[in-house]
Scaffold this motif. Structure first.
Motif, short mmCIF file in Angstrom:
data_model
loop_
_atom_site.label_atom_id
_atom_site.label_comp_id
_atom_site.label_asym_id
_atom_site.label_seq_id
_atom_site.Cartn_x
_atom_site.Cartn_y
_atom_site.Cartn_z
N LEU A 134 30.57 41.41 32.83
CA LEU A 134 31.16 40.47 33.77
C LEU A 134 32.44 41.11 34.31
N ARG A 135 32.45 41.39 35.60
CA ARG A 135 33.60 42.04 36.23
C ARG A 135 34.58 40.97 36.70
N LEU A 136 35.66 40.82 35.94
CA LEU A 136 36.61 39.74 36.21
C LEU A 136 37.57 40.05 37.35
N LYS A 137 37.58 41.27 37.86
CA LYS A 137 38.46 41.60 38.99
C LYS A 137 37.85 41.20 40.33
N ALA A 139 38.76 32.32 35.78
CA ALA A 139 39.77 32.32 36.85
C ALA A 139 41.14 32.72 36.31
N HIS A 140 41.50 32.17 35.15
CA HIS A 140 42.78 32.51 34.55
C HIS A 140 42.84 34.01 34.21
N LEU A 141 41.76 34.50 33.61
CA LEU A 141 41.72 35.92 33.26
C LEU A 141 41.70 36.80 34.51
N HIS A 142 41.03 36.35 35.57
CA HIS A 142 41.03 37.08 36.83
C HIS A 142 42.46 37.25 37.34
N ALA A 143 43.23 36.16 37.32
CA ALA A 143 44.62 36.20 37.79
C ALA A 143 45.46 37.13 36.92
N LYS A 144 45.24 37.09 35.60
CA LYS A 144 46.03 37.93 34.69
C LYS A 144 45.65 39.41 34.84
#
Length: 157
Positions: free
Chosen positions: A57-60, A86-91
């Motif tokens: 899963l590519r969170l970027k 979403a939270h991890l994407h932002a971080k």
């Protein structure tokens, strides 16, 4: 047993050990792999990638910015319990040290996967009579998860 004896035993066992440096742990295990790349969980995490049963899963990616589900709904790790995609994407797009959260999840994913492989290899259930049959079933499901649309026989063409 002295340290020297342990070293000798390890060297003898290494002659028949198969080491795998790849992401497809479940399939490689069914094919006889004994050890796996130890840096894969942290290396992929640095690039914003989480390991999940369906592959990676590519969170970027931009699609993750509005996805409020956990990385893996079946995972019991602290990251999946506390953070959304979403939270991890932002971080991960702003804080380089956020990769440690993904590393934590990726290592827990590998631990769960190894537990599943162990259960298949050493069955304790009365419903599983033959470990090799169960292992083939496990690897077929894992192969389909990691390579949708292909069959295990497609590689033999």
């Amino acid at each position: 047993m002295r340290l020297r004896d342990i070293h000798t035993v390890s060297v003898q066992k290494l002659e028949s050990t198969r080491v795998v440096v790849c992401a497809y742990y479940s399939v490689c295990s069914a094919l006889g792999a004994d050890m796996f790349d130890c840096v894969y969980p942290s290396r992929t995490a640095r690039f914003g990638t989480a390991l999940i049963p369906e592959g990676v899963l590519r969170l970027k990616t931009a699609a993750m910015a509005s996805d409020y589900r956990p990385i893996d709904s079946e995972c019991d790790c602290m990251v999946c319990m506390r953070y959304s995609r979403a939270h991890l994407h932002a971080k991960i797009t702003k804080e380089p040290n956020a990769a440690s959260l993904l590393t934590y999840h990726n290592i827990r994913y590998q631990m769960r996967l190894c537990e599943q492989m162990h259960q298949v290899t050493y069955p304790t259930s009365k419903h599983v009579d033959d470990a090799s049959t169960a292992s083939v079933g496990f690897s077929s499901v894992a192969f389909q998860n990691e390579f949708p649309g292909l069959t295990m026989s497609d590689g033999n063409r």
